[in-house]
Design a protein around this motif. Structure first.
Motif, PDB file in Angstrom:
ATOM      1  N   SER A  84      -7.886 -29.861   8.723  1.00  0.00           N
ATOM      2  CA  SER A  84      -6.472 -29.518   8.473  1.00  0.00           C
ATOM      3  C   SER A  84      -6.098 -28.336   9.357  1.00  0.00           C
ATOM      4  N   GLY A  85      -4.806 -28.018   9.362  1.00  0.00           N
ATOM      5  CA  GLY A  85      -4.358 -26.852  10.117  1.00  0.00           C
ATOM      6  C   GLY A  85      -4.922 -25.568   9.535  1.00  0.00           C
ATOM      7  N   VAL A  86      -4.932 -25.477   8.198  1.00  0.00           N
ATOM      8  CA  VAL A  86      -5.475 -24.282   7.559  1.00  0.00           C
ATOM      9  C   VAL A  86      -6.968 -24.142   7.877  1.00  0.00           C
ATOM     10  N   TYR A 110       3.094 -18.647   8.442  1.00  0.00           N
ATOM     11  CA  TYR A 110       2.987 -19.827   7.595  1.00  0.00           C
ATOM     12  C   TYR A 110       2.353 -19.403   6.260  1.00  0.00           C
ATOM     13  N   GLU A 153       2.177 -16.112  15.496  1.00  0.00           N
ATOM     14  CA  GLU A 153       2.825 -17.395  15.235  1.00  0.00           C
ATOM     15  C   GLU A 153       4.207 -17.322  15.861  1.00  0.00           C
ATOM     16  N   ASP A 182      -0.823 -19.535  16.536  1.00  0.00           N
ATOM     17  CA  ASP A 182      -0.562 -20.794  15.854  1.00  0.00           C
ATOM     18  C   ASP A 182       0.587 -21.454  16.620  1.00  0.00           C
ATOM     19  N   THR A 184       1.728 -24.517  16.469  1.00  0.00           N
ATOM     20  CA  THR A 184       2.174 -25.753  15.819  1.00  0.00           C
ATOM     21  C   THR A 184       3.614 -26.134  16.144  1.00  0.00           C
ATOM     22  N   SER A 204      -1.656 -26.967  13.485  1.00  0.00           N
ATOM     23  CA  SER A 204      -1.677 -27.927  12.401  1.00  0.00           C
ATOM     24  C   SER A 204      -1.271 -29.221  13.093  1.00  0.00           C
ATOM     25  N   THR A 206      -1.239 -31.956  11.879  1.00  0.00           N
ATOM     26  CA  THR A 206      -0.492 -32.713  10.873  1.00  0.00           C
ATOM     27  C   THR A 206       0.966 -32.861  11.313  1.00  0.00           C
ATOM     28  N   LYS A 207       1.439 -31.906  12.085  1.00  0.00           N
ATOM     29  CA  LYS A 207       2.854 -31.804  12.413  1.00  0.00           C
ATOM     30  C   LYS A 207       3.171 -32.555  13.714  1.00  0.00           C
ATOM     31  N   ALA A 217      -4.576 -32.780   9.794  1.00  0.00           N
ATOM     32  CA  ALA A 217      -5.578 -32.434  10.807  1.00  0.00           C
ATOM     33  C   ALA A 217      -5.254 -31.086  11.429  1.00  0.00           C
TER      34      ALA A 217
HETATM   35  C1  PLP Z   1       1.545 -26.826   8.253  1.00  0.00           C
HETATM   36  C2  PLP Z   1       1.197 -25.613   8.998  1.00  0.00           C
HETATM   37  C3  PLP Z   1      -0.097 -25.070   8.910  1.00  0.00           C
HETATM   38  C4  PLP Z   1      -1.159 -25.643   7.999  1.00  0.00           C
HETATM   39  O1  PLP Z   1      -1.534 -26.905   8.392  1.00  0.00           O
HETATM   40  P1  PLP Z   1      -2.175 -28.002   7.397  1.00  0.00           P
HETATM   41  O2  PLP Z   1      -2.439 -29.129   8.298  1.00  0.00           O
HETATM   42  O3  PLP Z   1      -1.156 -28.274   6.342  1.00  0.00           O
HETATM   43  O4  PLP Z   1      -3.405 -27.380   6.802  1.00  0.00           O
HETATM   44  C5  PLP Z   1      -0.375 -23.955   9.679  1.00  0.00           C
HETATM   45  N1  PLP Z   1       0.547 -23.394  10.472  1.00  0.00           N
HETATM   46  C6  PLP Z   1       1.805 -23.883  10.575  1.00  0.00           C
HETATM   47  C7  PLP Z   1       2.774 -23.214  11.484  1.00  0.00           C
HETATM   48  C8  PLP Z   1       2.174 -25.001   9.840  1.00  0.00           C
HETATM   49  O5  PLP Z   1       3.416 -25.476   9.929  1.00  0.00           O
END
Ligand code: PLP
Length: 391
Positions: A84-86, A110, A153, A182, A184, A204, A206-207, A217
């Motif tokens: 995950s991103g975290v 975040y 970030e 970060d 993302t 992350s 995931t985004k 992821a």
């Molecule tokens: C969603 C997000 C995260 C965490 O990611 P996950 O995949 O939900 O664990 C970290 N940083 C930013 C900027 C995010 O938007």
């Protein structure tokens, strides 16, 4: 036996690199989709074997194909994919920080990263200071003797504050800090921090990298091989890595990164511009708007402004009316998918930040955050207009 069929020796423009920079075909069959290798273990030809794959926690062909792709996209020396991103943020920080170290971090982080620093890493003797990292003097002032990490970030979440990376790199170098971002919100399509000397680029995935709201992821890309090995050591030691199935899905999502980022950002600009002109909107936050603080910096340092827009409505009633009446926007946490998402930071992504601290940051109860997807921008505007008038 590398899976990368791409030829990195050729000069490629960035959009070509997304598709052919690494791992573009399966070397065994020519298939344009890297296969999913669900194997946990691999036949060892002899016990002293130094073969690449031994056990899938330490290396898996599908994950490796993804990691090579991520390294190419960010212009880094090595990459690791996480669950995950975290998990990626945790790995990045713990790859270099130890008990007794201090971290200087962006103030409006975040929520999950905030929670990680304030309720978890603090238990291991890793301390932090939150600062306005859009202000280099404030960053410089907050560096202590034991500061080891500068965690950034940008654009920040949810107020989209912009950081000057040239300034951050200078501060990092002067004080011997490991700098991490970060990344993302912009994705490597719009911004590659390693080109600015930042040590680790974190996602992350995931985004925007995944892009389809169908996986969780994370990724860390390192500027140098040495830092890459430190991140890899965390991956192996903590067993924090992405499955081959999700690695495949993420590889698939990345193929359309350019098309998604361009269209979503174009629509975001249109929506931000519209919001900025509405009487009931108190404030619009979008780095692409010329009046946004940091607009000139992001214009100079990045290739685009991203697809996240925040705005503050004139009342709680209006905020609720929008959330209750939108039809195309999905009220949800998360961002970066092809479907447009409307979220309420105070009660969703930033709920773990105490109310008074939230208010001090400007994350009010009337603030809404938009992640613009691939629907028609005029429909998305019309939908907010319709919902906002239902009070
Ligand atoms: C969603 C997000 C995260 C965490 O990611 P996950 O995949 O939900 O664990 C970290 N940083 C930013 C900027 C995010 O938007």
């Amino acid at each position: 036996m590398k899976l990368s069929g791409g030829n990195k020796d050729f000069y490629m423009k960035y959009s070509t690199k997304i598709l052919h920079g690494a791992a573009d075909r399966d070397p065994f069959t020519g298939a344009l989709s890297i296969p999913i290798y669900p194997a946990s273990t691999y036949h060892q030809k002899n016990v002293a074997s130094t073969q690449e794959y031994l056990y899938s926690r330490t290396g898996n062909p599908t994950r490796n194909a993804l990691e090579e792709t991520l390294a190419v996209l960010e212009g880094g020396a090595a990459a690791c994919a996480f669950a995950s991103g975290v998990a990626a943020v945790t790995a990045a920080i713990t790859s270099v920080a130890k008990s007794g170290d201090h971290i200087v971090a962006t103030k409006d982080l975040y929520g999950g990263t905030y929670r990680l620093l304030t309720t978890y890493l603090n238990r291991f003797g890793i301390t932090h200071s939150f600062v306005d990292t859009s202000n280099p003097e404030e960053v410089e002032r907050s560096v202590k003797e034991n500061t080891q990490v500068l965690f950034l970030e940008s654009p920040s979440n949810p107020l989209l504050k912009i950081i000057d990376f040239e300034a951050m790199e200078k501060i990092g170098r002067k004080h011997n800090l490991v700098t991490m971002l970060d990344n993302t919100f912009l994705s490597p399509y719009f911004f590659r921090p390693i080109e600015y000397g930042i040590d680790l680029s974190i996602h992350s995935a995931t985004k925007f990298l995944g892009g389809h709201s169908d996986l969780i992821a994370g990724a860390v890309v390192a500027r140098t091989k040495e830092l890459g090995s430190k991140v890899k050591a965390v991956q192996v030691s903590t067993g924090n890595m992405l499955s081959p199935e999700n690695s495949w899905l993420l590889l698939r999502g990345i193929k359309t990164l350019r098309a998604r980022m361009s269209v979503q950002t174009e629509s975001a600009m249109k929506i931000a511009d519209w919001l900025n002109r509405q009487k009931w909107v108190k404030k619009t936050y979008y780095p692409g708007l010329p009046g946004h603080p940091g607009h000139d910096i992001i214009k100079k340092q990045a290739d685009g402004y991203g697809a996240v827009v925040s705005f503050e409505a004139d009342s709680i009633e209006r905020t609720n009316a929008i959330m209750e009446n939108v039809r195309y926007w999905t009220v949800a946490v998360s961002l970066g998918g092809v479907e447009s998402i409307l979220s309420y930071p105070a009660k969703m992504s930033h709920a773990s930040i105490p109310e008074d601290e939230r208010a001090a940051l400007g994350i009010t109860n009337q603030l809404l955050r938009l992640s613009v997807g691939l629907e028609d921008a005029d429909d998305l505007i019309e939908d907010i207009d319709f919902a906002a008038k239902k009070i």
